[in-house]
Design an enzyme around this catalytic site. Structure first.
Site, mmCIF file in Angstrom:
data_model
loop_
_atom_site.group_PDB
_atom_site.id
_atom_site.type_symbol
_atom_site.label_atom_id
_atom_site.label_comp_id
_atom_site.label_asym_id
_atom_site.label_seq_id
_atom_site.Cartn_x
_atom_site.Cartn_y
_atom_site.Cartn_z
ATOM 1 C CE LYS A 170 -6.354 55.369 11.708
ATOM 2 N NZ LYS A 170 -5.720 56.505 10.943
ATOM 3 C CB THR A 181 -2.026 58.379 10.880
ATOM 4 O OG1 THR A 181 -1.944 59.701 10.444
ATOM 5 C CG2 THR A 181 -0.850 58.035 11.759
#
Lengths: 373, 373
Positions: A170, A181
């Site tokens: 992700k 992040t």
């Protein structure tokens, strides 16, 4: 999607995110797996990064990764570290394994303590729902501003067996510190030594995630983890072998695929840009120049405007500090009207080469990041 | 505006820019002046930077600066260097001084040869029109995307005389490589040694232009020049003296004023941001952290959105690589609803301190830079 033997996953909404969005994921190996990790260089690493590193040091094997989105558990002090440890401990009890065999990861807002009770309450059902099919759902549960889930698989034969490598990641920006992040979890059924696993992961990360940039911002939570459970029927792969080379190549391909998906999903992207720098003094100088171009707001903005402003490439290369001769430098752009753009730079002074991927800088990027709280 | 004794200037439109816009400026000292310069660190410096450096090396004194906007004479090879030399030579003949006493500067598009004939044709009238009043016009002639001319003056008494320092600068972004290049020309009537002049300029630049950033991009043309013609009635100022300290402080104040004007005129600005980092291990680490915050697109975008997202400040400080302790770090924002914003960071581990000025990142910045050709 191929799934390596012996891996399961599950995901659910535990209430950290609003409106019942998926926010908690569990990845589980039926047998203890060798593990390796690569983490952010940020001097203020988040609590789960500290705890995951500690567990990797303490334990030879790992069996589970638990990850949440919506809260990065970063800049949360000793309390945050305790939270991450308690989370691992609680899950380990339900799974019947030792706490060090659990790795933790988080992504989301910085500076807010985890709502640990919500996670605890969800763990039993998370464990109950483990299945092969859960992997796709887990990839969705770790998303923040991502617009699509990112999974990539690869397989190869070596040492008498068929090995599968599957990764999920992700990150819709490399990296939006308080939200996007980068997290990446990779599962493989390869039977491979700790040493070979670690060096293959390092090489793969260098060739993939370290070759992309969206905004030049480094997160406090960046984490790449790989679990290798040895369930494939291959002989033990050791460093330096032909089989290890195959493993390394296959793993690098998975990581590069995932890295490109991250750039394609970059916040506000309208152009996917591949920058190749060749003819540099060495590979490191080529990469430095390529990243300098990729991180230049002026270059990124010019491409958004479909403006072949190669003067900005010249300025970025010069500013990067690498060896360059004005008379030898050649710059070429592919057609800017398309979505995929190639920028070829030849310094013509050596054999160093690097490829870096990035996105353009758009008003939409600003809108997304101005409004995010 | 105070003007130092013995300086004149003029400006006109020679046709490099369209629609009769001012594009050529001349600054002239009636007597030979001591001179010093600070130039871009870019590894691909523009032709005028090379020639100005060479002339400063060859000649003890300087009497004229000629500068054009609309064309940076950068990435133009040996031909570009010849053009800059011919420009200086031609002007020197008309002024009746040696070629090395002329410094050249350019700003504008990268990669296009100068239209030398246009400049040559304009030189006689440029010289004819020299006057004290020409200084304000010269400040307008060096503008590119600037929306206002930037001039600042200061004076002080030392060594039995009154000394005036007046500077002009351009740059609406620090630095938009192919257009907004930072140029700064400073005149003073101080009677000062070469050594003292050089060190005072270096200190002033470090405290001003090196403390601002708009987009983190470094130009191929950045140039700061100072001419000191000794026409004030002060005694000779040497390095290390009390008078030199006064000169240095006055010069730093002029440069800081000009630097702040540049940020206030930054491309697309909606917020003027002052970032103070204190309590660092040393001043250098404080500046590194402050610049890391100032160059974070995510931080700049958050302030545009009036979003007190201090998590992005945490991430930027951690990414800067300086010494920092999570438990000691304190971050404070002033009200984001205002145009002038203060960000106070206290690392609480030492006595290092730095202040950096920057702007927010807005859709307007992207619009300006996407469309510029």
């Amino acid at each position: 999607m191929k799934i390596p033997s012996g891996f399961k996953a599950s995901a659910l909404s535990c209430g950290i995110k609003k409106r019942g969005k998926l926010d908690l994921a569990l990845i589980f190996s039926e047998v203890p797996a060798r593990a390796a990790g690569v983490f952010t260089n940020n001097k203020l690493p988040a609590a789960p990064v500290k705890v995951a590193k500690e567990h990797l040091k303490k334990s030879n094997t790992v069996q589970a990764i638990i990850a949440n989105s919506g809260n990065a558990n970063s800049f949360t002090g000793n309390g945050g570290v305790e939270d991450a440890k308690k989370e691992a401990l609680y899950l380990s009890k339900v799974l019947g394994i030792k706490a060090e065999a659990v790795l933790v990861a988080s992504t989301g807002i910085i500076g807010k303590r985890l709502e640990l009770e919500k996670i605890k309450n969800a763990v039993p059902s998370l464990v109950r729902n483990l299945s092969k099919n859960g992997i796709a759902k887990a990839a969705r549960a770790i998303m923040t501003t991502d617009t699509f889930a990112k999974i990539s698989s690869n397989e190869f034969s070596a040492g008498g067996g068929r090995v599968v490598i599957t990764g999920m990641t992700k990150g819709a920006g490399m990296i939006a510190p308080d939200m996007a992040t980068m997290l990446c979890f990779i599962m493989t059924d390869a039977n491979i030594t700790q040493r070979a696993l670690r060096s293959a992961l390092k090489e793969a990360v260098d060739k993939s995630f370290n070759c992309i940039t969206v905004d030049g911002c480094m997160s406090t939570n960046d984490t790449v983890l790989i679990l290798a459970n040895g369930r494939a029927a291959n002989f033990l792969i050791d460093a330096g072998s032909k089989a290890c080379e195959k493993f390394s190549d296959a793993l690098s391909a998975v990581c590069l695929n995932l890295a490109k998906m991250m750039v394609k999903d970059a916040e506000g992207i309208s152009k996917f840009i591949e920058i190749e720098v060749k003819g540099a003094r060495n590979d490191a100088q080529a990469k430095r120049a390529a990243l300098a171009i990729a991180n230049s707001n002026l270059f990124k903005t010019a491409l958004y405007g479909e403006n072949p402003n190669w003067g900005r490439v010249v300025a970025a290369i010069g500013a990067s500090g690498i060896d360059v001769l004005e008379g030898s430098l050649k710059i070429r752009f592919s057609s800017l009207a398309k979505k995929d753009i190639f920028v070829d730079v030849n310094l013509n002074i050596g054999k160093g080469r690097a490829v870096v991927y990035t996105s353009d800088l758009t008003p939409e990027y600003i809108k997304i990041n101005a409004e995010y709280n």
